[in-house]
Design a protein around this motif. Sequence first.
Motif, PDB file in Angstrom:
ATOM      1  N   GLY A   9     -10.172  -8.909 -26.406  1.00  0.00           N
ATOM      2  CA  GLY A   9     -10.645  -8.393 -25.124  1.00  0.00           C
ATOM      3  C   GLY A   9     -10.669  -9.478 -24.074  1.00  0.00           C
ATOM      4  N   ASP A  10     -10.735  -9.069 -22.802  1.00  0.00           N
ATOM      5  CA  ASP A  10     -10.784 -10.054 -21.718  1.00  0.00           C
ATOM      6  C   ASP A  10     -12.041 -10.916 -21.806  1.00  0.00           C
ATOM      7  N   GLY A  11     -13.097 -10.428 -22.468  1.00  0.00           N
ATOM      8  CA  GLY A  11     -14.296 -11.237 -22.679  1.00  0.00           C
ATOM      9  C   GLY A  11     -14.165 -12.092 -23.926  1.00  0.00           C
ATOM     10  N   SER A  12     -13.816 -11.480 -25.037  1.00  0.00           N
ATOM     11  CA  SER A  12     -13.812 -12.190 -26.328  1.00  0.00           C
ATOM     12  C   SER A  12     -12.849 -13.369 -26.352  1.00  0.00           C
ATOM     13  N   ILE A  13     -11.706 -13.229 -25.715  1.00  0.00           N
ATOM     14  CA  ILE A  13     -10.702 -14.299 -25.821  1.00  0.00           C
ATOM     15  C   ILE A  13     -11.229 -15.615 -25.259  1.00  0.00           C
TER      16      ILE A  13
ATOM     17  N   ASN B  42      -7.682  -5.684 -20.965  1.00  0.00           N
ATOM     18  CA  ASN B  42      -8.425  -5.944 -19.737  1.00  0.00           C
ATOM     19  C   ASN B  42      -9.123  -4.654 -19.318  1.00  0.00           C
ATOM     20  N   ASN B  43     -10.445  -4.633 -19.566  1.00  0.00           N
ATOM     21  CA  ASN B  43     -11.224  -3.463 -19.130  1.00  0.00           C
ATOM     22  C   ASN B  43     -12.371  -3.907 -18.234  1.00  0.00           C
ATOM     23  N   GLY B  44     -12.104  -4.971 -17.478  1.00  0.00           N
ATOM     24  CA  GLY B  44     -13.081  -5.385 -16.474  1.00  0.00           C
ATOM     25  C   GLY B  44     -14.306  -6.075 -17.044  1.00  0.00           C
ATOM     26  N   GLY B  45     -14.114  -6.945 -18.023  1.00  0.00           N
ATOM     27  CA  GLY B  45     -15.235  -7.717 -18.569  1.00  0.00           C
ATOM     28  C   GLY B  45     -15.832  -7.080 -19.810  1.00  0.00           C
ATOM     29  N   TYR B  46     -17.156  -7.192 -19.954  1.00  0.00           N
ATOM     30  CA  TYR B  46     -17.825  -6.790 -21.202  1.00  0.00           C
ATOM     31  C   TYR B  46     -18.108  -5.285 -21.204  1.00  0.00           C
ATOM     32  N   ALA B  47     -17.095  -4.484 -21.454  1.00  0.00           N
ATOM     33  CA  ALA B  47     -17.276  -3.030 -21.383  1.00  0.00           C
ATOM     34  C   ALA B  47     -18.319  -2.540 -22.382  1.00  0.00           C
ATOM     35  N   SER B  48     -18.321  -3.080 -23.591  1.00  0.00           N
ATOM     36  CA  SER B  48     -19.288  -2.557 -24.582  1.00  0.00           C
ATOM     37  C   SER B  48     -20.716  -2.880 -24.182  1.00  0.00           C
ATOM     38  N   ILE B  49     -20.893  -4.008 -23.489  1.00  0.00           N
ATOM     39  CA  ILE B  49     -22.253  -4.353 -23.065  1.00  0.00           C
ATOM     40  C   ILE B  49     -22.665  -3.456 -21.888  1.00  0.00           C
TER      41      ILE B  49
ATOM     42  N   GLY C 201     -16.116  -6.097 -29.395  1.00  0.00           N
ATOM     43  CA  GLY C 201     -15.973  -5.100 -28.332  1.00  0.00           C
ATOM     44  C   GLY C 201     -14.984  -4.011 -28.700  1.00  0.00           C
ATOM     45  N   SER C 202     -14.302  -3.469 -27.686  1.00  0.00           N
ATOM     46  CA  SER C 202     -13.378  -2.352 -27.916  1.00  0.00           C
ATOM     47  C   SER C 202     -12.386  -2.671 -29.020  1.00  0.00           C
ATOM     48  N   SER C 203     -11.918  -3.919 -29.021  1.00  0.00           N
ATOM     49  CA  SER C 203     -10.909  -4.316 -29.998  1.00  0.00           C
ATOM     50  C   SER C 203     -11.373  -4.017 -31.424  1.00  0.00           C
TER      51      SER C 203
END
Length: 576
Positions: free
Chosen positions: A464-468, A491-498, A413-415
Amino acid sequence: VTTAPYSAPARTPAPAPPASLRLADYVAEFVRSQGVPRVFMLSGTGSIHMDDAFANHPELGYATARHEGAAVVMASGLAQITGGLGVVLATTGPGGINAITGVTEAWVDSVPLMVITGQAPRRHLASTRYFGIQGFNVVDAVGSFTKYAAVVMEPESIRYHLERAAHAARSGRPGPVWLDIPADIQAAMVDPGTLRGYEPGAPEPDELGLALSFDEIVAMLRGAERPLLVLGGGVKQARALPAFRQLAERTGAPVVATRFAQDQLSYGLDWYFGLAGIRGRRHTGLIMRGADCVLGLGTSLAHGFIGEDFDGFGADTRIALVNLDPAELSKPGAPIDVPVRADVRVAIAELLERLAVTELPDYTPWMRHCRELKDRHPTVVPAYMSNPINSYHFVECLERQSSPRSVFVSDAGSSYYITGQALRFEDGRRQLTSGAYASMGIALPLAIGASFADPAAQVLVVTGDGSIELNIQELRTVSQYGLGIKVFVINNGGYASIRDSQDAMCGGRYTDDQDVLDFEKVAAAFDLRFHLLDRFETLDEEIRGILDQDGPALIEVVCDTAQEMLRPISGPSSVS
Ligand SMILES: Cc1ncc(C[n+]2csc(CCOP(=O)(O)OP(=O)(O)O)c2C)c(N)n1
Ligand SMILES: [Mg+2]
């Protein structure tokens, strides 16, 4: 010219072993003799003798993970930092099967790893779906993504299998190997002095026409106006960076890097333009399009680099590629004009030899143009300094406060994008990541392996808040061993890239994955110090305070949920 195996790390000869010892102890001693400082394991009755041998070896360190897939990634992190072999121990059936995710990761990212699994005793082995207690035919399952996989069926063959597996993991294009050891074999007594060893065969013969290919590369450079060198991870693995730098300086051509190699050069160098590819820095798309010839060294020029339709370079660009793996040179559809199967170190030496007596054109106007593009398209712009925090700005602050001993470890993701596009890697700063896959959950176990490999390193996870969540159990491994890892969670509110892909391809309809954990509670549950970063104005000083403290910490960084992720500019480039 030979395709020599990559050089191995220092190994110490084993002290004279006792006349008879438990095979499991022989295995542990072999692992130590390979220069491996620590193994990663998760115990089981099926591997009980080896668990015991590894945990009680007087010099070999060990650490227990909470999932075998994570244990493999820890070993991979350690191997990437030491430049040597990583070793994992898992049990029968589900233990080995859990390990598989990490092993495929090491396969695609070319990391030398040895997985050792316990197996049901020989008398239980069968071709049934499962056998004995938790027995499963794991070796057949892993055959397509390991360089060597075998069941050890005779105690006397243990030295042969270990030596052959260790050689396979490190030679040529490195990768994972797997040894499965039945319980009765683990417990058997062996006389080390009488065990048969393994003699590696001669390196593979030169490919026909190799010398011709080097001449062709030189001819290509002589005819070029706008050449581009691509630095790949193979250069790092072959320990050929000094030679690569010599080549870059001798040719005077600009250099871009793949994800694996981007930390090998400082972004401040005026002939280096950083990470390129479909998630590279903004200006690199223009440089790739503008180049009239490309020389890729130790890279596979994968789709993620040269574009999903192999269209990242101009249609008329001549491409030469040096890689050890013939499959990479003959990928269907890849526009490679001069494929060269060679050890990249040998290839660079051959090229330098030829270039010592060859005049090349003056590429200065092209280099100047590339510098202008680099200056004109910075990753982080003043508009990013606002609330909610922009993750590019965050990562820039983090690097500013880091030390030359920092290892940046990124996740999906963003990371993945922000660390690739914004970090400069000055003065020896390093990175670890899931290069080919961008796998969620990879960062924490990679960081643990790195921290064990180099306890003095400042290990900085950006996840990310999802990946961790995919390896969150390993936060306990961090706190249990008191590893000084700082885990920054965007923390960007879940799976931002998706969400981004869903906006583009599914009319903005989302799935159910936008729920975010309460990270303060997570930190408390795993016995970690917690910090919250939610204002851009104070990021630098707050990060400085966090990095100044010893020991682990979990840091939540509250970021913009709708932030734009950068892509390289892909328009045609004029070189006027
Ligand atoms: C193992 C795995 N499963 C699924 C994906 C697909 N995927 C890529 S990014 C992503 C979301 C990651 O969420 P987070 O870590 O919060 O990063 P963000 O995109 O929100 O910045 C997913 C599901 C993946 N890369 N790896
Ligand atoms: Mg997220």
